[in-house]
Design an enzyme around this catalytic site. Structure first.
Site, PDB file in Angstrom:
ATOM      1  CE  LYS A 178      14.029  40.614  57.312  1.00 28.02           C
ATOM      2  NZ  LYS A 178      15.111  41.468  57.824  1.00 28.02           N
ATOM      3  NE  ARG A 229      19.438  39.372  52.691  1.00 28.45           N
ATOM      4  CZ  ARG A 229      18.935  38.730  53.694  1.00 28.45           C
ATOM      5  NH1 ARG A 229      17.702  38.376  53.715  1.00 28.45           N
ATOM      6  NH2 ARG A 229      19.661  38.406  54.700  1.00 28.45           N
ATOM      7  NE  ARG A 249      19.593  37.761  65.625  1.00 31.11           N
ATOM      8  CZ  ARG A 249      19.184  37.997  64.390  1.00 31.11           C
ATOM      9  NH1 ARG A 249      17.910  38.223  64.145  1.00 31.11           N
ATOM     10  NH2 ARG A 249      20.043  38.028  63.400  1.00 31.11           N
ATOM     11  NE  ARG A 290      21.751  34.801  62.304  1.00 30.42           N
ATOM     12  CZ  ARG A 290      20.855  35.408  61.532  1.00 30.42           C
ATOM     13  NH1 ARG A 290      19.565  35.299  61.812  1.00 30.42           N
ATOM     14  NH2 ARG A 290      21.220  36.127  60.495  1.00 30.42           N
ATOM     15  NE  ARG A 296      23.330  39.744  59.178  1.00 30.92           N
ATOM     16  CZ  ARG A 296      22.982  39.644  60.477  1.00 30.92           C
ATOM     17  NH1 ARG A 296      23.901  39.717  61.414  1.00 30.92           N
ATOM     18  NH2 ARG A 296      21.728  39.472  60.804  1.00 30.92           N
TER      19      ARG A 296
HETATM   20  P1  ADP Z   1      19.548  38.701  58.219  1.00 37.04           P
HETATM   21  O1  ADP Z   1      18.420  39.265  57.407  1.00 37.04           O
HETATM   22  O2  ADP Z   1      19.386  38.960  59.665  1.00 37.04           O
HETATM   23  O3  ADP Z   1      20.926  39.036  57.710  1.00 37.04           O
HETATM   24  P2  ADP Z   1      18.840  36.040  57.270  1.00 37.04           P
HETATM   25  O4  ADP Z   1      18.594  34.954  58.230  1.00 37.04           O
HETATM   26  O5  ADP Z   1      17.692  36.528  56.471  1.00 37.04           O
HETATM   27  O6  ADP Z   1      19.508  37.146  58.162  1.00 37.04           O
HETATM   28  O7  ADP Z   1      20.010  35.638  56.261  1.00 37.04           O
HETATM   29  C1  ADP Z   1      21.248  35.164  56.709  1.00 37.04           C
HETATM   30  C2  ADP Z   1      22.229  35.097  55.532  1.00 37.04           C
HETATM   31  O8  ADP Z   1      21.748  34.175  54.544  1.00 37.04           O
HETATM   32  C3  ADP Z   1      22.450  36.392  54.766  1.00 37.04           C
HETATM   33  O9  ADP Z   1      23.396  37.250  55.368  1.00 37.04           O
HETATM   34  C4  ADP Z   1      22.908  35.860  53.406  1.00 37.04           C
HETATM   35  O10 ADP Z   1      24.256  35.425  53.445  1.00 37.04           O
HETATM   36  C5  ADP Z   1      22.043  34.636  53.221  1.00 37.04           C
HETATM   37  N1  ADP Z   1      20.762  34.961  52.548  1.00 37.04           N
HETATM   38  C6  ADP Z   1      19.524  34.854  53.086  1.00 37.04           C
HETATM   39  N2  ADP Z   1      18.582  35.231  52.211  1.00 37.04           N
HETATM   40  C7  ADP Z   1      19.245  35.591  51.080  1.00 37.04           C
HETATM   41  C8  ADP Z   1      18.839  36.086  49.818  1.00 37.04           C
HETATM   42  N3  ADP Z   1      17.540  36.293  49.523  1.00 37.04           N
HETATM   43  N4  ADP Z   1      19.794  36.349  48.888  1.00 37.04           N
HETATM   44  C9  ADP Z   1      21.088  36.143  49.147  1.00 37.04           C
HETATM   45  N5  ADP Z   1      21.545  35.701  50.333  1.00 37.04           N
HETATM   46  C10 ADP Z   1      20.649  35.415  51.294  1.00 37.04           C
END
Ligand code: ADP
Length: 219
Positions: A17, A92, A129, A161, A172
């Site tokens: 993404k 999400r 990654r 990360r 996750r």
């Molecule tokens: P990934 O999709 O690879 O897990 P992101 O960079 O989108 O990584 O998100 C990293 C973290 O940030 C998530 O694991 C969560 O803890 C938090 N996060 C991001 N977007 C949201 C969301 N829409 N709702 C709740 N937590 C979020």
């Protein structure tokens, strides 16, 4: 007034993404709104918000709907979002998707693209990654930048990360299945969902997404 181009990119972690959104944001001249990037920047800055969410991010669990809804609402009030936005990592949960509908009102989400990728592929991608802490450039563990720890784009530090460690990856992916996968039905029911195969070369994925956007006459 021209309608706003509000797009949602859905897909399991590691589906690509972030990579695609950077390209699409440039092509369509709309901001890439990544709640993960916003939250990570807050953690890095040491702000009150960052201190509040840092342990949740590290564990791979989700922060509260209320908190991210507020962040996205604020982001949409900034001038560069006047033409729309490309949402990555938000919504999400069903609660966030419902809040987003209220936030955007009549000129709402025009399309939701689900980037499909098999679980073995994403697990492999996530564990290898490496990312630049400054500019967000993405590398794999065998790239020279990952080995040297220095970004060839900006000179920033290239690191893994903390939530790309095995335990957090597991959390996750489970959280995705439980909370985020139901959004596919949510957007399908609104005739907004399109599937794109994320298991092909990045340029081909970009072309496939652009074809879908074009077919819906959104640009
Ligand atoms: P990934 O999709 O690879 O897990 P992101 O960079 O989108 O990584 O998100 C990293 C973290 O940030 C998530 O694991 C969560 O803890 C938090 N996060 C991001 N977007 C949201 C969301 N829409 N709702 C709740 N937590 C979020």
């Amino acid at each position: 007034m021209t309608p706003r181009l509000n797009l949602v990119i859905l897909g399991i972690q590691g589906a690509g993404k972030g990579t695609q959104c950077k390209r699409l944001a440039a092509t369509y001249a709309i901001p890439h709104i990544s709640t993960g990037d916003i939250l990570r920047a807050a953690v890095k800055s040491g702000s009150a918000l960052g201190r509040e969410v840092s342990s949740v991010l590290e564990s791979g669990a989700l922060v509260s709907d209320e908190l991210v809804n507020r962040l996205v609402q604020d982001r949409f009030t900034q001038p560069d979002a006047g033409r729309g936005g490309l949402l990555d990592g938000f919504p999400r949960t069903i609660g966030q998707a419902e809040a987003l509908e209220v936030m955007l009102g009549d000129d709402g989400i025009k399309l939701c693209i689900n980037l499909q990728a098999p679980i073995e592929l994403v697990t492999r991608r996530l564990s290898s990654r490496r990312v630049c802490q400054e500019c967000g450039a993405i590398y794999t563990d065998t790239d020279v930048e990952a080995i040297s720890g220095t970004c060839s784009n900006c000179g920033g530090d290239v690191v893994q990360r903390s939530d790309d460690q095995p335990e957090a990856i597991r959390t996750r992916l489970e959280t995705y299945e439980r909370d985020t996968a139901p959004l596919l039905d949510f957007y399908e029911a609104r005739h907004l969902l399109e599937q794109v195969n994320g298991d092909q070369r990045p340029d081909d994925v970009t072309r496939a997404i652009e074809a879908v956007v074009h077919a819906r006459e959104l640009t």
